[in-house]
Design an enzyme around this catalytic site. Structure first.
Site, PDB file in Angstrom:
ATOM      1  N   THR A 187      82.821  38.482  36.691  1.00 57.63           N
ATOM      2  CA  THR A 187      82.479  37.540  35.629  1.00 57.63           C
ATOM      3  C   THR A 187      81.030  37.068  35.743  1.00 57.63           C
ATOM      4  OG1 THR A 187      82.890  35.259  34.941  1.00 57.63           O
ATOM      5  CG2 THR A 187      83.530  35.792  37.162  1.00 57.63           C
ATOM      6  N   ASP A 188      80.465  36.647  34.606  1.00 58.58           N
ATOM      7  CA  ASP A 188      79.118  36.071  34.641  1.00 58.58           C
ATOM      8  C   ASP A 188      79.112  34.680  35.302  1.00 58.58           C
ATOM      9  OD1 ASP A 188      80.434  34.669  32.630  1.00 58.58           O
ATOM     10  OD2 ASP A 188      78.831  34.839  31.148  1.00 58.58           O
ATOM     11  N   GLU A 189      80.314  34.101  35.500  1.00 58.08           N
ATOM     12  CA  GLU A 189      80.372  32.737  36.035  1.00 58.08           C
ATOM     13  C   GLU A 189      79.884  32.657  37.488  1.00 58.08           C
ATOM     14  OE1 GLU A 189      83.931  30.600  34.837  1.00 58.08           O
ATOM     15  OE2 GLU A 189      84.138  31.866  33.065  1.00 58.08           O
TER      16      GLU A 189
ATOM     17  N   LYS B  64      85.446  34.662  42.741  1.00 63.27           N
ATOM     18  CA  LYS B  64      84.958  35.939  42.208  1.00 63.27           C
ATOM     19  C   LYS B  64      83.635  36.328  42.885  1.00 63.27           C
ATOM     20  CE  LYS B  64      86.475  38.181  39.297  1.00 63.27           C
ATOM     21  NZ  LYS B  64      87.524  39.254  39.224  1.00 63.27           N
TER      22      LYS B  64
ATOM     23  N   PHE C  70      95.354  40.245  30.148  1.00 58.78           N
ATOM     24  CA  PHE C  70      94.647  40.336  28.851  1.00 58.78           C
ATOM     25  C   PHE C  70      93.685  41.533  28.827  1.00 58.78           C
ATOM     26  CE2 PHE C  70      90.647  38.419  26.831  1.00 58.78           C
ATOM     27  CZ  PHE C  70      90.897  38.973  25.591  1.00 58.78           C
TER      28      PHE C  70
ATOM     29  N   TYR D  92      87.247  29.095  40.784  1.00 60.10           N
ATOM     30  CA  TYR D  92      87.400  30.438  40.199  1.00 60.10           C
ATOM     31  C   TYR D  92      86.138  31.274  40.422  1.00 60.10           C
ATOM     32  CZ  TYR D  92      87.131  34.085  36.592  1.00 60.10           C
ATOM     33  OH  TYR D  92      86.942  35.278  35.937  1.00 60.10           O
TER      34      TYR D  92
END
Ligand code: NAD
Ligand code: TYD
Length: 353
Positions: free
Chosen positions: A135-137, A165, A16, A161
């Site tokens: 990612t902000d996660e 990361k 994506f 996930y």
């Protein structure tokens, strides 16, 4: 001697965000050779970048970032000056059912690329850069209506996930610190826009509304996400790639927090209008289901560093971006059908072998 001034490896460019980044670089930098490396998992779709596949400055390479020997061969063959690394397993729900593939791709895959970049570039680091897209996660979860993620927020990942990361971010910083590998990292909030695989909230719900299927809202729908239009993310990546400082981290966000349920109601209203359906008919599809295990309550980014230091800010307002996104999916139902039927996975064979 190559006719191009730089050769850039972009990993995950059939996915994506990667497809938008590849398109952006291929079109904006005709004097860069853009090599898109992707193994084409279920999330990789070459139809996402069909419009630029014949450009002179574009090459597609089907390869697995966890394959050390193959990465060594490719780095020697192409002599990459820069890497923009997006290839990953990216869906939180899948990381709950199959965490080990996340560890393999996101942790080992990133380690392999770092190691090969280090070996190939050696002492000659002039003009070289390893850019890790994250990612902000990794920062964990915030309370409702309280606080933001800053670049200095301690890491506290909660899902397989985000933990994978976070591990890859740590490896990138370790290679910078220990081996002086030139790196930058960005941590971005939730993206939406064209070409997103219909397993993530917005495209899944658009597809289900078109097909009049149930809209499964996890828990009570009170979780908050900060949404950014994908093309704004691609511009931020370009800005950081060219202007970011060695070893730095930049948060990227949309200043655009929505509870899931408010976002879904807005999406339902827009879909009713665009499909000419009776008001309220899409909302009637909402079905509250069992919550995601360990569901992070809220993500919200403070993106003032990239604004203050590099002059980037989001340009597309959410209602405009969401409306454009819905229009894209409605105008590209062939793309959606290709994905939901699995037909898209035959494209590589047809086009490249
Ligand atoms: P995606 O799942 O749509 O695409 C991932 C791509 O990586 C696919 O094309 C896939 O084939 C490829 N890939 C997977 N494993 C590979 C391997 N072993 N070797 C080579 N290629 C492989 O993901 P996305 O949503 O576009 O996210 C891209 C990156 O941006 C990820 O690193 C993700 O963590 C990060 N990110 C995503 C979001 C978001 O909202 N989607 C937000 C912030 C950061
Ligand atoms: P998602 O798009 O999977 O992104 P992330 O988990 O990385 O934030 O999910 C966005 C939000 O929507 C998240 O709070 C989970 C929720 N969600 C649902 O309520 N139902 C769904 O079917 C999906 C896929 C997500």
């Amino acid at each position: 001697m190559s006719k191009f001034v730089r050769t850039i490896l972009i990993t995950g460019g059939a996915g994506f965000i990667g497809s938008h980044v590849v398109r952006h670089f291929v079109k904006k930098y005709p004097d860069y050779h853009i090599c898109n490396l992707d193994v084409l998992t279920y999330a990789g779709n070459l139809m996402n970048i069909k419009d630029i596949e014949n450009n002179d400055n574009y090459t597609f390479i089907k390869a697995d970032i966890t394959d050390l020997e193959e990465m060594r061969t490719l780095f020697k063959q192409y002599n990459f000056d820069g890497v923009i690394h997006l290839a990953a397993e990216s869906h939180v729900d899948r990381s709950i059912t199959e965490p080990l593939s996340f560890v393999k791709t996101n942790v080992l895959g990133t380690a392999v690329l770092l190691q090969v970049a280090k070996e190939t570039w050696g002492e000659d680091k002039q003009g070289k850069l390893f850019y890790h897209v994250s990612t902000d996660e990794v920062y964990g979860s915030l309370e409702l209506e309280q606080g933001f993620f800053y670049e200095t927020t301690p890491y506290d990942p909660k899902s397989p996930y985000s933990a994978s990361k976070a591990s890859s971010d740590h490896l990138v910083r370790a290679y910078n610190h220990t081996f002086k590998l030139p790196v930058v990292i960005s941590n971005c909030s939730n993206n939406y826009g064209p070409y997103q695989f219909p397993e993530k909230l917005i495209p899944l719900f658009i597809n289900n509304i078109i097909e009049k299927k149930a809209l499964p809202v996890y828990g009570k729908g009170i979780n908050v996400r900060d949404w950014l239009y994908v093309k704004d993310h691609a511009v931020a990546i370009d800005t950081i790639f060219h202007e970011g400082k060695d070893g730095e981290t930049y948060n990227i966000g949309g200043h655009n927090e929505w509870t899931n349920i408010d976002l879904i109601r807005l999406l339902c209203r827009l879909m009713d209008e665009k499909l000419g359906r009776e008001k309220g008919s899409s909302e009637a599809l909402i079905t509250f289901v069992k919550d995601r295990s360990g569901h992070d309550l809220r993500y919200a980014i403070d993106a003032s560093k990239i604004d203050d230091e590099l002059g980037w800010k989001p340009s597309i307002q959410f209602e405009e971006g969401l409306s454009k996104t819905i229009d894209w999916y409605l105008e590209n139902q062939g793309w959606l059908q290709n994905v939901t039927s699995g037909e898209y996975q035959n494209y590589y064979k047809k086009q490249y072998s």
